[in-house]
Design a protein around this motif. Sequence first.
Motif, short mmCIF file in Angstrom:
data_model
loop_
_atom_site.label_atom_id
_atom_site.label_comp_id
_atom_site.label_asym_id
_atom_site.label_seq_id
_atom_site.Cartn_x
_atom_site.Cartn_y
_atom_site.Cartn_z
N TYR A 1 0.70 -1.20 -0.09
CA TYR A 1 -0.20 -0.24 -0.06
C TYR A 1 0.88 1.27 -0.20
CZ TYR A 1 -3.35 -3.48 1.39
OH TYR A 1 -4.03 -4.40 1.39
N TRP A 2 0.53 2.26 -0.79
CA TRP A 2 1.19 3.46 -0.82
C TRP A 2 0.25 4.62 -0.80
CZ3 TRP A 2 6.39 3.01 -1.89
CH2 TRP A 2 6.82 1.86 -2.37
N GLY A 3 0.95 5.78 -0.19
CA GLY A 3 0.41 7.08 -0.26
C GLY A 3 0.47 7.62 -1.62
N GLN A 4 0.09 8.90 -1.75
CA GLN A 4 -0.05 9.60 -2.99
C GLN A 4 1.22 10.43 -3.23
OE1 GLN A 4 -1.24 10.66 -0.05
NE2 GLN A 4 -0.74 12.94 -0.05
N GLY A 5 2.05 10.63 -1.80
CA GLY A 5 3.25 11.17 -2.05
C GLY A 5 3.32 12.60 -1.78
N THR A 6 4.45 13.21 -1.19
CA THR A 6 4.64 14.33 -0.84
C THR A 6 5.83 15.38 -1.12
OG1 THR A 6 4.17 16.22 0.87
CG2 THR A 6 5.26 14.10 1.43
N GLN A 7 5.76 16.31 -1.95
CA GLN A 7 7.11 16.85 -2.49
C GLN A 7 7.97 17.57 -1.44
OE1 GLN A 7 8.12 16.87 -5.89
NE2 GLN A 7 10.13 17.58 -4.70
N VAL A 8 9.13 17.17 -1.28
CA VAL A 8 10.46 17.67 -0.67
C VAL A 8 11.36 18.31 -1.50
CG1 VAL A 8 12.15 17.41 1.18
CG2 VAL A 8 9.83 16.37 1.46
N THR A 9 11.54 19.75 -1.36
CA THR A 9 12.54 20.39 -2.17
C THR A 9 13.54 20.95 -1.27
OG1 THR A 9 10.88 20.70 -3.91
CG2 THR A 9 12.74 22.05 -4.05
N VAL A 10 14.96 20.71 -1.50
CA VAL A 10 15.83 21.39 -0.59
C VAL A 10 16.54 22.36 -1.66
CG1 VAL A 10 17.70 20.90 0.78
CG2 VAL A 10 16.00 19.34 0.71
N SER A 11 16.49 23.61 -1.46
CA SER A 11 17.11 24.63 -2.18
C SER A 11 17.18 25.80 -1.53
CB SER A 11 16.35 24.76 -3.54
OG SER A 11 16.69 25.63 -4.54
N SER A 12 18.22 26.49 -2.09
CA SER A 12 18.49 27.97 -1.36
C SER A 12 18.09 29.00 -2.30
CB SER A 12 19.92 28.14 -1.16
OG SER A 12 20.68 28.08 -2.39
#
Length: 116
Positions: free
Chosen positions: A105-116
Amino acid sequence: QVQLVESGGGLVQPGGSLRLSCAASRSIFSINAMGWYRQAPGKQRELVARITSSGRTNYADSVKGRFTISRDNAKNTVDLQMNSLKPEDTAVYYCAAWGATTPDYWGQGTQVTVSS
């Protein structure tokens, strides 16, 4: 059957922290293991962290010492605390719940962005 919903993603500067949370639609007490995967553009989905029903954890080498997975059976949640984030941590993060041997089973996902 279990539905998984992730939250907590967003934009953060390098060196910063984020906490992801995964809420399950039913009790996770009997689920063998739960965890987090991630997928960056053009790359395969990879396991980030996993926690078993007994609390045993394992992590990808790239996140050891920076990420911590935790599980709250009373709240039916699994969290991922991410510290000292790096640009290479940028990805869509997915919560997963294992069946007997594989994540079923999987979730829909969440975006993580690491940027300056």
